[in-house]
Design a protein around this motif. Structure first.
Motif, mmCIF file in Angstrom:
data_model
loop_
_atom_site.group_PDB
_atom_site.id
_atom_site.type_symbol
_atom_site.label_atom_id
_atom_site.label_comp_id
_atom_site.label_asym_id
_atom_site.label_seq_id
_atom_site.Cartn_x
_atom_site.Cartn_y
_atom_site.Cartn_z
ATOM 1 N N ARG A 85 0.826 -1.211 0.000
ATOM 2 C CA ARG A 85 0.000 0.000 0.000
ATOM 3 C C ARG A 85 0.862 1.264 0.000
ATOM 4 N N GLU A 86 1.986 1.237 0.695
ATOM 5 C CA GLU A 86 2.834 2.439 0.770
ATOM 6 C C GLU A 86 3.480 2.789 -0.569
ATOM 7 N N ASP A 87 3.458 1.862 -1.531
ATOM 8 C CA ASP A 87 3.993 2.150 -2.868
ATOM 9 C C ASP A 87 2.996 2.899 -3.746
ATOM 10 N N PHE A 88 1.749 3.023 -3.296
ATOM 11 C CA PHE A 88 0.721 3.623 -4.133
ATOM 12 C C PHE A 88 1.087 5.022 -4.636
ATOM 13 N N PRO A 89 1.497 5.969 -3.768
ATOM 14 C CA PRO A 89 1.778 7.311 -4.301
ATOM 15 C C PRO A 89 2.926 7.338 -5.306
ATOM 16 N N ILE A 90 3.917 6.493 -5.108
ATOM 17 C CA ILE A 90 5.061 6.440 -6.026
ATOM 18 C C ILE A 90 4.614 5.860 -7.364
ATOM 19 N N MET A 91 3.876 4.748 -7.313
ATOM 20 C CA MET A 91 3.340 4.152 -8.542
ATOM 21 C C MET A 91 2.437 5.148 -9.249
ATOM 22 N N ASN A 92 1.569 5.813 -8.490
ATOM 23 C CA ASN A 92 0.581 6.726 -9.050
ATOM 24 C C ASN A 92 1.256 7.871 -9.815
ATOM 25 N N GLU A 93 2.341 8.384 -9.274
ATOM 26 C CA GLU A 93 3.068 9.468 -9.942
ATOM 27 C C GLU A 93 3.699 8.976 -11.247
ATOM 28 N N ALA A 94 4.377 7.824 -11.202
ATOM 29 C CA ALA A 94 5.006 7.274 -12.414
ATOM 30 C C ALA A 94 3.941 6.901 -13.449
ATOM 31 N N TYR A 95 2.874 6.291 -12.993
ATOM 32 C CA TYR A 95 1.758 5.911 -13.866
ATOM 33 C C TYR A 95 1.181 7.156 -14.543
ATOM 34 N N GLY A 96 0.908 8.176 -13.757
ATOM 35 C CA GLY A 96 0.320 9.403 -14.300
ATOM 36 C C GLY A 96 1.197 10.033 -15.360
ATOM 37 N N LYS A 97 2.501 10.052 -15.116
ATOM 38 C CA LYS A 97 3.435 10.622 -16.091
ATOM 39 C C LYS A 97 3.403 9.823 -17.391
ATOM 40 N N PHE A 98 3.473 8.504 -17.297
ATOM 41 C CA PHE A 98 3.487 7.658 -18.490
ATOM 42 C C PHE A 98 2.180 7.785 -19.266
ATOM 43 N N VAL A 99 1.072 7.650 -18.579
ATOM 44 C CA VAL A 99 -0.231 7.669 -19.248
ATOM 45 C C VAL A 99 -0.477 9.027 -19.915
ATOM 46 N N THR A 100 -0.121 10.089 -19.243
ATOM 47 C CA THR A 100 -0.298 11.424 -19.823
ATOM 48 C C THR A 100 0.580 11.599 -21.061
ATOM 49 N N HIS A 102 1.561 9.334 -23.111
ATOM 50 C CA HIS A 102 1.206 8.422 -24.193
ATOM 51 C C HIS A 102 -0.264 8.504 -24.602
ATOM 52 N N THR A 103 -0.971 9.483 -24.074
ATOM 53 C CA THR A 103 -2.344 9.758 -24.486
ATOM 54 C C THR A 103 -2.314 11.056 -25.278
ATOM 55 N N SER A 104 -3.049 11.087 -26.380
ATOM 56 C CA SER A 104 -3.081 12.297 -27.214
ATOM 57 C C SER A 104 -3.468 13.510 -26.385
ATOM 58 N N PRO A 105 -2.883 14.666 -26.676
ATOM 59 C CA PRO A 105 -3.256 15.890 -25.950
ATOM 60 C C PRO A 105 -4.770 16.110 -26.016
ATOM 61 N N GLY A 106 -5.360 16.321 -24.869
ATOM 62 C CA GLY A 106 -6.806 16.502 -24.785
ATOM 63 C C GLY A 106 -7.581 15.198 -24.854
ATOM 64 N N GLY A 107 -6.863 14.058 -24.960
ATOM 65 C CA GLY A 107 -7.515 12.754 -25.043
ATOM 66 C C GLY A 107 -8.032 12.294 -23.690
ATOM 67 N N VAL A 108 -8.806 11.232 -23.726
ATOM 68 C CA VAL A 108 -9.390 10.668 -22.511
ATOM 69 C C VAL A 108 -8.426 9.642 -21.922
ATOM 70 N N LEU A 109 -8.082 9.816 -20.661
ATOM 71 C CA LEU A 109 -7.216 8.851 -19.980
ATOM 72 C C LEU A 109 -7.986 7.562 -19.723
ATOM 73 N N PRO A 110 -7.277 6.417 -19.686
ATOM 74 C CA PRO A 110 -7.967 5.157 -19.410
ATOM 75 C C PRO A 110 -8.562 5.138 -17.993
ATOM 76 N N SER A 111 -9.577 4.318 -17.815
ATOM 77 C CA SER A 111 -10.067 4.016 -16.470
ATOM 78 C C SER A 111 -8.991 3.188 -15.763
ATOM 79 N N ARG A 112 -9.078 3.097 -14.434
ATOM 80 C CA ARG A 112 -8.077 2.322 -13.702
ATOM 81 C C ARG A 112 -8.652 1.774 -12.419
ATOM 82 N N THR A 113 -8.192 0.601 -12.065
ATOM 83 C CA THR A 113 -8.432 0.010 -10.760
ATOM 84 C C THR A 113 -7.070 -0.333 -10.181
ATOM 85 N N THR A 114 -6.890 -0.131 -8.891
ATOM 86 C CA THR A 114 -5.653 -0.526 -8.216
ATOM 87 C C THR A 114 -6.006 -1.492 -7.098
ATOM 88 N N VAL A 115 -5.298 -2.614 -7.059
ATOM 89 C CA VAL A 115 -5.546 -3.666 -6.083
ATOM 90 C C VAL A 115 -4.238 -3.964 -5.363
#
Length: 136
Positions: A85-100, A102-115
């Motif tokens: 659980r303590e890795d969530f903020p670190i993963m979330n930051e890296a994930y957000g950077k990558f997804v942003t 690799h998504t077209s400017p103004g595009g819709v980001l994917p949905s996500r679930t974290t388990v």
């Protein structure tokens, strides 16, 4: 009826067991769970570094999506599995950077679930799978 086709690419790790890297049926591309594995050597990378593991894992997902005839913009859902659980903020930051990036400017980001769960290998801090829908 639409044929179910296995997706195979050398740009993502080969499956370790009896499953496909991904499967396409009609417009749906399902990517099997990926980890921080080098597609060339098969080695698990970045021990203890959840940010780097997240990026490598997303690169593997993206490669399979593209091999299935989709683009990262076609990804509608990503599921992230973390061991701590303590890795969530670190993963979330890296994930957000990558997804942003690799998504077209103004595009819709994917949905996500974290388990939070145990993963198959001790060195894996993150695993990610996803679904893309291809328009053509």
């Amino acid at each position: 009826m639409t044929e179910k086709v296995a997706i195979r690419t050398e740009n993502a790790p080969a499956p370790a067991h009896t499953f496909s890297q991904g499967v396409r049926k009609g417009p749906f591309v399902q990517v099997s769970g990926q980890g921080p594995v080098d597609p060339v050597t098969g080695e698990y990378l970045y021990p203890g570094d959840v940010a780097a593991q997240t990026i490598r894992t997303l690169e593997n997902v993206k490669a399979i999506v593209e091999a299935g005839g989709a683009s990262f913009d076609d990804v509608v859902m990503l599921r992230v599995y973390l061991t701590k659980r303590e890795d969530f903020p670190i993963m979330n930051e890296a994930y957000g950077k990558f997804v942003t990036e690799h998504t077209s400017p103004g595009g819709v980001l994917p949905s996500r679930t974290t388990v939070f769960t145990g993963l198959p290998r001790a060195e894996m801090l993150v695993e990610i799978d996803g679904i893309a829908i291809v328009e053509n």
